[in-house]
Design a protein around this motif. Structure first.
Motif: not given
Length: 172
Positions: A35-42
């Motif tokens: 999802h575009d709102s994903s915070r996984v990349k954080d």
């Protein structure tokens, strides 16, 4: 400890099984990397799940690396045998199971494309990998050494047996 992932990821499942079986308390944070709102990349520069946050200074990612970290905690049950050669055999089966899941995920991603953009040959190639991989896992399970034996191994966490089907952490 926090496990970042989503409920449909087989790689998150692998780590969940290990944490639950070892009785390690953790908080699950449901994050989808799609999802575009994903915070996984954080949590991980690759933007993939799972990620395991041990504390504010320590985060691990990639299910095989997280599994190795959990084994270093020396909490029972051990998911790898003591002998280094035996560990490699279990890791090879883990890699096989991971590869089967990777192929399945590639098919899912292909099916999410517009039908005109889907590659039937790519899906067939991935299905063939899955078939060959499952045949190899079935042969290993029939041997009963590292799959379908008396003790759970890292190779079984993606396809856990019913006796390891706990869905909630054990009571402390």
């Amino acid at each position: 400890m926090k496990l970042i992932g989503n409920y449909t990821s087989p790689f998150v499942r692998k780590i969940s099984v290990m944490l639950l079986e070892k009785g390690i308390t953790f908080e699950f944070i449901n994050e989808s990397p799609w999802h575009d709102s994903s915070r996984v990349k954080d949590y991980t520069p690759l933007g993939k799940v799972p990620a395991l946050i041990v504390d504010e200074h320590e985060t691990w990612y990639n299910s095989s690396i997280i599994a190795a970290f959990l084994e270093l905690q020396h909490q029972a049950p051990a998911f790898l045998p003591v002998d280094p050669r035996d560990q490699l055999e279990v890791r090879l089966l883990e890699t096989l199971a991971d590869g089967i899941c990777d192929s399945g995920l590639l098919i899912v991603r292909e099916l999410q494309k517009d039908p005109a953009q889907q590659s039937e040959s790519e899906m067939l190639r991935q299905r063939d990998k899955i078939r060959r991989g499952l045949d190899a896992l079935e042969a290993a399970a029939a041997e009963g050494k590292w799959l379908n034996g008396p003790d759970i191994t890292l190779a079984e966490t993606l396809f856990k047996r019913d006796s390891f089907a706990r869905t909630e952490p054990p009571a402390n």
